[in-house]
Design a protein around this motif. Structure first.
Motif, PDB file in Angstrom:
ATOM      1  N   GLY A   1      32.493  50.573  29.474  1.00 51.65           N
ATOM      2  CA  GLY A   1      33.147  51.404  30.501  1.00 51.65           C
ATOM      3  C   GLY A   1      34.021  50.589  31.436  1.00 51.65           C
ATOM      4  N   LEU A   2      35.239  51.056  31.638  1.00 55.92           N
ATOM      5  CA  LEU A   2      36.160  50.337  32.523  1.00 55.92           C
ATOM      6  C   LEU A   2      36.287  51.079  33.837  1.00 55.92           C
ATOM      7  N   ARG A   3      36.333  50.335  34.900  1.00 52.47           N
ATOM      8  CA  ARG A   3      36.545  50.944  36.213  1.00 52.47           C
ATOM      9  C   ARG A   3      37.918  50.574  36.719  1.00 52.47           C
ATOM     10  N   ASP A   4      38.416  51.353  37.651  1.00 53.73           N
ATOM     11  CA  ASP A   4      39.748  51.066  38.172  1.00 53.73           C
ATOM     12  C   ASP A   4      39.770  49.683  38.810  1.00 53.73           C
ATOM     13  N   LEU A   5      40.949  49.102  38.795  1.00 57.64           N
ATOM     14  CA  LEU A   5      41.089  47.698  39.189  1.00 57.64           C
ATOM     15  C   LEU A   5      41.956  47.580  40.439  1.00 57.64           C
ATOM     16  N   SER A   6      41.486  46.844  41.408  1.00 60.01           N
ATOM     17  CA  SER A   6      42.311  46.600  42.594  1.00 60.01           C
ATOM     18  C   SER A   6      43.446  45.659  42.201  1.00 60.01           C
ATOM     19  N   ILE A   7      44.667  46.025  42.522  1.00 57.27           N
ATOM     20  CA  ILE A   7      45.803  45.187  42.107  1.00 57.27           C
ATOM     21  C   ILE A   7      46.685  44.761  43.276  1.00 57.27           C
ATOM     22  N   SER A   8      46.105  44.783  44.479  1.00 57.69           N
ATOM     23  CA  SER A   8      46.865  44.193  45.591  1.00 57.69           C
ATOM     24  C   SER A   8      45.882  43.588  46.574  1.00 57.69           C
ATOM     25  N   ARG A   9      46.383  42.734  47.443  1.00 59.11           N
ATOM     26  CA  ARG A   9      45.573  42.127  48.503  1.00 59.11           C
ATOM     27  C   ARG A   9      46.348  42.226  49.804  1.00 59.11           C
TER      28      ARG A   9
END
Ligand code: MSP
Length: 681
Positions: free
Chosen positions: A196-204
């Motif tokens: 299962g994949l979860r959404d990924l944070s792509i900014s900081r």
């Protein structure tokens, strides 16, 4: 039209200088690129450096430099090493270059326009060393990938809808079984995606060393999205000159180390699918190069620099050793002993000896012109066996090489050399050499032709791996520029009668035991000097390891936890806690004995008194201090450092010194009287 072949190395982090772990991947790719060019492919070979993110920002801080200044320097070191090693890359991409930044923003916009980016709040653990969101709980929890303490990230982020890509990714792995190699890595990735994949944070938003998010410059783009995009930005994706992108994308091969499989095999194809761009054809993950039983890495302090091997044995030795010794795909150990042993056995005695022996006999008995057997009676089953074996090896070698089984490919080429060696010993051409009768001349001509032709075939096959010596042997065979040779046409019998040999010279001088010692000394001195010099500046990856912070989602499938607050953590400044500092035992000691270590200009052997005990320390300060000026002086030492051997002497601690211009050490000292053994805290 020529078929194209596009291959890439990972782009290397610039937090540390290059070592032979990086050289390993680059050499493998350079060998493939050279091979493909010789096979007639229009080849594009990309490498470069990964320069953004928190890890690099902290490394720059620790070095007392601006991130740009710091990344310019280290990126320059990588490039200089590749030049020195004759790496034939076609482009060198830096993620801090304008061409890259603009194109990454373009990729972001495309993914956003396609509906795969949304804003949310993240709280979770982050590993700065791996630049990875991890699924562990609690401040300081160990990273499941590398074991270093993680940091808590709590901030507003943009998220990528990775969770929508499980099915498409699994379909991809099924439809293209070669997408991930070797099989073991493929299974690992499939297992990960199935779980299962979860959404990924792509900014900081809590540090600034990165590419600004389009239309929201308070955020920088997650360093892995930034970095992976290099494979298309270097080709001109998103710019007005995208001819290379049109021509070379999708990549035929992304070569990587096994620790970054998930980023390449899950995140990267998902980003590309979201942007509706074509996917790379294959990703090949090799194993780790181990030294002293663990993965070579700067933070473990067990690296070997490529320069040391280049200085003592040369470029071909390093390339051949790494590709021959390590079974590609598996972990492999590096040792100086094994390197010198292989060098002598396979290069000096094997290829080198075979070349000089064969060519010297042609020079002597046939005035330096390739002889040709004049009648069938001069042929024997032994000659025919060599011909047959060579024909088989041409096929085997190329098949193995194209499957990236370098070690087996080289083994097969060397089996031809061994067969020819045996053939020469058994046929004794030297015993025919002085005889003038026609039968003996014809027999001698056959033996030398057979040997030279086998030599030519091995030389052509292995040129991509051992470029320098093979170019020389090719010249000595009178054949001109080897890089122009069309490898796909290689067959027995192409060596022409009467070819005039070039000047015959040895290509691999034998190495004696002192080669091992010289390489060990070069490394020990380098390590010790950098320790002494670094005494005053936190070691970059250590700094990264020790401090606290982070961001969102799954490599180890961290569930992004939403929060209403977007407060910035106070732990984001690259600081360490008082407990971290307390681990370092700094104490006052007095130097009782100081003497030079034989055979080096840099090292001193010291005996220092801590009040309760006298210790031996080997310090890289001999260029700055005469030994006699040190006796009686009080210094600060790191008293709880693991002992280490330098030049056969145990060093039990480290002297603390400031590092000034040119790396010159200046010893820390006190103005007041201090008792021996007093702790600094
Ligand atoms: N910057 C990322 C990669 C981004 S690619 C879009 C990164 N950089 S790195 O500097 O850590 O380099 C990792 C790569 O260097 C490995 O994947 C491998 O190719 C090579 N190696 C570094 N040390 C190595 C060993 N000790 N052994 C084998 N390969 C090694 O990860």
């Amino acid at each position: 039209m020529k078929k194209k072949f596009y291959l890439t190395t990972p782009i290397y982090y610039v937090n540390a200088r290059p070592h032979i772990g990086h050289a390993y991947t680059t050499i493998a790719c350079d060998s493939i690129a050279r091979h493909q060019r010789m096979m007639g492919f229009d080849t594009f070979f990309l490498t470069g450096t990964d320069e953004h993110g928190q890890k690099i920002q902290r490394a720059a801080e620790a070095a007392g430099k601006t991130p740009q200044q710091f990344t310019n320097e280290v990126s320059g070191e990588f490039r200089a090493l590749w030049r020195r090693m004759g790496i034939t890359y076609d482009d060198y991409i830096r993620t801090t270059s304008d061409r890259h930044k603009g194109a990454v923003q373009e990729l972001w916009r495309r993914i956003r326009e396609n509906g795969y980016i949304y804003k949310g709040n993240y709280i979770g653990q982050y590993c700065v060393f791996d630049e990875l969101y991890v699924d562990v709980v609690g401040p300081g929890a160990a990273c499941p990938e590398c074991g270093r303490p993680t940091e808590t990230v709590k901030e507003e982020n943009y998220f990528f809808k990775l969770s929508q890509f499980s099915e498409p990714l699994l379909n991809l792995y099924t439809a293209q079984p070669d997408f991930i190699r070797p099989e073991s890595r493929r299974n690992e990735v499939i297992g990960f995606v199935r779980s299962g994949l979860r959404d990924l944070s792509i900014s900081r938003s809590t540090f600034s060393w990165g590419i600004p998010v389009p239309d929201d410059p308070r955020h920088v783009i997650y360093v892995w999205l930034d970095a992976l995009a290099n494979y298309i930005t270097a080709l001109g994706y998103g710019s007005h000159d995208d001819a290379n992108y049109q021509k070379f994308w999708p990549a035929d091969l992304h070569m990587i180390g096994k620790e970054i499989v998930r980023f390449h095999c899950v995140y990267w194809p998902a980003f590309l699918m979201a942007a509706r761009l074509p996917l790379p054809k294959s990703i090949v993950a090799h194993g780790w190069l181990l030294f002293e039983e663990s993965k070579m890495s700067k933070s473990r302090g067990n690296i070997v620099r490529a320069e040391t091997i280049l200085d003592v044995l040369g470029n071909d030795a390093l390339r051949y050793f790494l590709l021959r010794e390590v079974v590609f795909g598996q972990d492999g150990s590096f040792s100086f002993d094994a390197l010198v042993q292989r060098y002598n056995a396979d290069l000096a005695n094997g290829l080198g000896n075979m070349a000089s022996r064969t060519l010297a006999m042609i020079t002597r008995y046939f005035r330096g012109e390739v002889p040709y057997p004049s009648h069938a009676a001069a042929h024997t089953p032994a000659d025919a066996a060599i011909t047959k074996l060579a024909e088989k090896i041409i096929i085997d070698y190329q098949q193995l090489f194209e499957k990236y089984q370098f070690s087996r490919a080289l083994e097969s080429a060397w089996s031809l050399l061994a067969a020819v060696d045996k053939y020469i010993v058994e046929t004794e051409p030297w015993s025919l050499g002085e005889s003038q009768d026609e039968q003996s001349r014809a027999r001698l001509a056959t033996i030398l032709y057979t040997s030279a032709e086998a030599l030519r075939i091995v030389t052509a096959l292995v040129h991509a791996v051992v470029p320098e010596a093979t170019a020389k042997i090719w010249g000595q065979l009178g054949l001109g520029d080897i890089a122009k040779f069309s490898l796909s046409e290689l067959s027995w019998g192409q060596l022409r009668l009467g070819t005039k040999l070039g000047k015959v010279e040895a290509v691999f001088p034998r190495a004696d035991k002192s080669a091992i010692q010289r390489m060990q000394q070069l490394e020990e001195t380098e390590r010790h000097v950098s320790e002494a010099v670094a005494a005053n500046a936190a070691e970059p990856s250590e700094a990264a390891r020790q401090s606290a912070l982070s961001q969102a989602s799954p490599k180890a499938s961290a569930p992004p936890q939403r929060q209403t607050s977007d407060s910035t953590s106070a732990q984001t400044k690259g600081r360490i806690t008082i407990d971290d500092f307390a681990k370092v035992e700094l104490r006052v000691a007095e130097i009782k004995v100081a003497e030079r270590v034989k055979g080096t200009d840099k090292l001193l052997r010291l005996e220092v008194d801590l009040g309760s005990e006298v210790r031996q320390i080997v310090a890289g300060i001999a260029e700055a201090y005469a030994p006699e000026t040190l006796v009686g002086r009080k210094v600060v030492i790191v008293a709880n450092l693991e002992p280490r051997k330098l030049r056969g002497l145990e060093s039990n601690g480290m002297i603390v010194a400031a590092s000034i211009e040119g790396g010159k050490p200046v010893l820390a000292a006190f103005l007041e009287e201090v008792p021996l053994g007093a702790r600094l805290k």
